[in-house]
Design an enzyme around this catalytic site. Structure first.
Site, PDB file in Angstrom:
ATOM      1  N   PHE A 512      42.261  38.833  32.382  1.00 37.52           N
ATOM      2  CA  PHE A 512      43.272  39.039  33.409  1.00 37.52           C
ATOM      3  C   PHE A 512      42.667  39.017  34.807  1.00 37.52           C
ATOM      4  O   PHE A 512      43.336  38.755  35.786  1.00 37.52           O
ATOM      5  CB  PHE A 512      43.962  40.385  33.201  1.00 37.52           C
ATOM      6  CG  PHE A 512      42.980  41.514  33.015  1.00 37.52           C
ATOM      7  CD1 PHE A 512      42.373  42.124  34.095  1.00 37.52           C
ATOM      8  CD2 PHE A 512      42.649  41.939  31.735  1.00 37.52           C
ATOM      9  CE1 PHE A 512      41.463  43.135  33.920  1.00 37.52           C
ATOM     10  CE2 PHE A 512      41.731  42.953  31.556  1.00 37.52           C
ATOM     11  CZ  PHE A 512      41.124  43.557  32.648  1.00 37.52           C
ATOM     12  N   ASP A 626      46.900  43.806  20.547  1.00 38.20           N
ATOM     13  CA  ASP A 626      45.556  43.485  21.048  1.00 38.20           C
ATOM     14  C   ASP A 626      44.655  44.712  20.996  1.00 38.20           C
ATOM     15  O   ASP A 626      43.943  45.014  21.948  1.00 38.20           O
ATOM     16  CB  ASP A 626      45.638  42.944  22.479  1.00 38.20           C
ATOM     17  CG  ASP A 626      44.386  42.168  22.866  1.00 38.20           C
ATOM     18  OD1 ASP A 626      44.137  42.021  24.086  1.00 38.20           O
ATOM     19  OD2 ASP A 626      43.641  41.720  21.963  1.00 38.20           O
TER      20      ASP A 626
END
Length: 736
Positions: A512, A626
């Site tokens: 990210f 995740d």
């Protein structure tokens, strides 16, 4: 006051004088003695002798006539009381008003500005006792009590100074409720620099109203134009004074109490009592110079003292110990010759103007230029805020006694080094952007609610990135209807907290983008996830994480403090986890030594509890998708907290399983049905949890595991061991 002697035959003469209760004047043939009084023409005020409280001393005073609670507004002989009732107020030769004792001693007499052979003293309907020539009806007074106030300010009285005569009118408290002698406290209109009212105890200032701005005092925003009374400060070459006038029949007075509090009282006929209307000081931040030079007082904070923006404590040690008297300094010193500038501050009580300069005819732009050219000028503001503002008020040296207000009354522009101006401009741009963003959010939500009621079908929620579309992310109608309550952080606040995203503050980086450690102004430590422009996780993942985690509360889930959405910047702000993530410990040979079996079991148990909450106990049934070692953060006590909900999904109603064509997550932790067919459920997270447990126990990565006897990962190796053990068990049973 010196006591004067007069011939004894006057004393005998006073004792036989005829006194009237129906007149408002004292003449050579009408005096006040004993219980007799005079009353103003309209019956509002009365003058005579009284004894305050439990005292037996006699004083000559004026009080309200038609109020049941005797309220004295003025006292003649404050410092020299009469010890008995033998006093007389009369006209004595050669034409003077005097309070005389029966022994012939003059206890009190006004210091008149002129003389006359035929004076009269008249009690006016305003409560003003005046002395004039009996034949003079022009309104010229030889003396008036309004020029010598005691502890009470009545409508029409002036509080200020006459520059021509040198006469100064101010309030002085009584010593106590039983003693009207001048006490410790005074309240005056101070013309030094620019007019403001100041309350003092002796020579020590305790409270000030802030400078007059044409409408009111900058430090008293609650004192606004009203229908009860009007007030103003008059400032000319001849005099300066504050006064107020009543606009209705309400009875109102201002007193300087013997306790050191300025009080405004209003009489309520219905309840027959005085009601306290306002006080000064109003709160702790009204205490003069509480936070020192360049300090900023906010009564809502604890402690209340801080520094103005771009300033830092002058003595950090004493400041931390609660001694704010040293005040603050600019964090970047001024450099006048290389170019300074100004930053606007709104919603403040303006600094003490006693070291200031003003010009009534300047514009605000001209004011800025004059201040900029003078290196000693530290701030400027409009002198008068009426009709858009006019005039110029400049401050020199340090800024004293500033206080944050709950409303913006007046702006002040404070001098700053040019390097500080860049950050300020960015802050203004960000503030405008944020305001527009909030407006768009509110407009979008209103539109969404309207379309849902009318069309009853899914619609695109807030386009600025707070909510998500149902068809794309599987959120239920109920979820979408719930309002999101999450603080929005200003970009400049986050930038300042991370030292402009310094490399020294960087904690790590994922798909990210980078994560930085920050420290807010209050000292709170935070972790800032800054979504990279090239991030593999886009706006959808950002939205998803905000929605999911903002509605979750559990000790084993990381706490989301807020987010930042400004321009191209999107950031998530979390509580800071000092022990980083789990993978930092279990996969490092030296760090793993810090995790004994009890701590590892504690971590496994905490992760399980957090996962159970997500699957069964939260308002939204969340599938994380995740779960891995790098997404388990550890606080200072090594308690695990599940983080990173960027690809999490929510189930509603009786939904237990879903599918997707977009398989995202981390290989090695994915369950086979999810990796191959895109099917996910709570079982998918349980599979990932199992892999994580194996890693915690073994200290080996699933995908990084290597065994010389085969090429399987950790999961495959464990499977081989299990099968081998089962074979051994079966053989053992066969031998029995």
């Amino acid at each position: 006051m010196e006591i004067l002697k007069i011939p004894l035959f006057f004393s005998s003469l006073f004792s036989i004088l005829i006194v009237s209760n129906t007149v408002d004047t004292i003449t050579k043939t009408h005096s006040i003695t004993g219980s007799n009084t005079i009353v103003s023409s309209g019956g509002s005020f009365e003058m005579g002798f009284f004894s305050p409280g439990s005292s037996r001393n006699q004083y000559l005073g004026i009080w309200y006539k038609n109020i049941s609670v005797r309220t004295v507004v003025w006292v003649a002989n404050r410092e020299i009381p009469l010890l008995d009732s033998a006093g007389v107020l009369t006209i004595i030769n050669p034409g003077s008003l005097a309070l005389v004792h029966g022994t012939g001693n003059v206890i009190w007499s006004p210091n008149m500005t002129g003389s006359t052979w035929d004076p009269v003293a008249q009690l006016m309907e305003s409560g003003n006792l005046v002395v004039r020539d009996a034949n003079d009806q022009s309104g010229h007074f030889l003396w008036q009590s309004f020029d010598y106030p005691c502890d009470t300010l009545l409508p029409g009285m002036k509080l200020g100074k006459n520059f021509v005569t040198g006469l100064e009118r101010h309030l002085s408290s009584w010593k106590s409720s039983d003693d009207p002698a001048p006490g410790e406290f005074t309240y005056r209109c101070d013309p030094q620099g620019y007019p403001q009212n100041i309350l003092s105890r002796g020579s020590v200032e305790l409270y000030r109203t802030g400078p007059w701005n044409g409408i009111g005092f900058s430090g008293r925003p609650n004192l606004k134009p009203n229908t009860i009374y009007k007030y103003e400060v008059v400032y000319t070459k001849e005099e300066v004074y504050y006064h107020y006038e009543l606009l209705s029949s309400v009875i109102s007075r201002v007193i300087m109490s013997h306790n050191g509090v300025l009080e405004r009282w209003t009489w309520i006929d219905e309840t027959r009592e005085w009601v306290l209307y306002s006080t000064g000081p109003a709160d702790n931040c009204d205490n003069y110079k509480l936070c020192g030079p360049n300090g900023d007082c906010n009564v809502g904070n604890l402690p209340p003292c801080g520094c103005l923006s771009k300033f830092v404590p002058r003595n950090q040690t004493e400041w931390g110990n609660g001694d704010w008297s040293y005040g603050c300094d600019r964090r970047t010193p001024l450099d006048c010759h290389n170019g300074d500038g100004f930053i606007k501050h709104s919603g403040y009580k303006l600094p003490d103007p006693r070291n200031s300069w003003f010009d009534r005819n300047m514009t605000l732009g001209e004011c800025e230029m004059v201040c900029l050219k003078n290196c000693s000028c530290m701030a400027y503001a409009n002198l008068d805020i009426r009709s858009g503002g006019s005039g110029c008020l400049l401050w020199f040296d340090e800024l004293i006694d500033m206080k944050e207000l709950n409303v913006n009354v007046q702006d002040i522009y404070i001098r700053m080094a040019s390097s500080e101006l860049v950050h300020s401009k960015k802050r203004e741009i960000v503030a405008v952007t944020l305001a527009l963003l909030v407006g768009l959010i509110l407009l979008s939500i209103s539109l969404i609610v309207y379309l849902r009621k009318r069309k009853r079908k899914n619609s695109q929620l807030n386009r600025e990135g707070i909510l998500m579309h149902k068809s794309e992310h599987g959120y239920t109608n109920k979820t979408q209807k719930e309002d999101l309550e999450l603080p929005l952080f200003d970009f400049t606040v986050i930038a300042d907290s991370t030292n402009n995203f310094s490399i020294n503050n960087k904690l790590g980086e994922g798909g990210f983008g980078p994560v930085y450690k920050g420290t807010l102004e209050g000292g709170q430590e935070i972790a800032v996830k800054r979504i990279s422009k090239n991030s593999s996780q886009g706006l959808d993942e950002f939205k998803n994480e905000v929605i999911c985690i903002a509605k979750l509360q559990h000790r084993n889930l990381v706490k989301l403090l807020g987010c930042c959405i400004q321009g191209e910047e999107t950031m998530l702000i979390y509580e800071y986890m000092p022990n980083k993530s789990l993978d930092y410990f279990i996969f490092d040979q030296s760090q793993s030594m810090l995790l004994d079996w009890s701590k590892r079991f504690h971590i496994i148990n905490g992760i399980a509890r957090g996962l159970l909450y997500l699957h069964q106990d939260s308002r939204l049934r969340i599938i994380h998708r995740d779960l891995k070692a790098s997404n388990i953060l550890l606080d200072i006590d090594m308690n695990p907290k599940i983080s990173d909900f960027g690809i999490a999904r929510s189930f509603g109603g009786n939904e237990t399983e879903a599918s997707t064509n977009r398989v995202i997550g981390t290989y090695g932790y994915m369950s086979p049905e999810y990796a191959i067919d895109g099917l996910f459920s709570a079982k998918s997270d349980v599979f990932s949890f199992g892999v994580l447990v194996l890693e915690i126990v073994s200290g080996k990565k699933n995908r990084g595991f290597y065994h010389p006897g085969h090429r399987l990962n950790l999961l495959g190796h464990v499977s081989v061991l299990i099968r081998s053990n089962l074979i051994c068990v079966r053989k053992s049973y066969a031998l029995i």
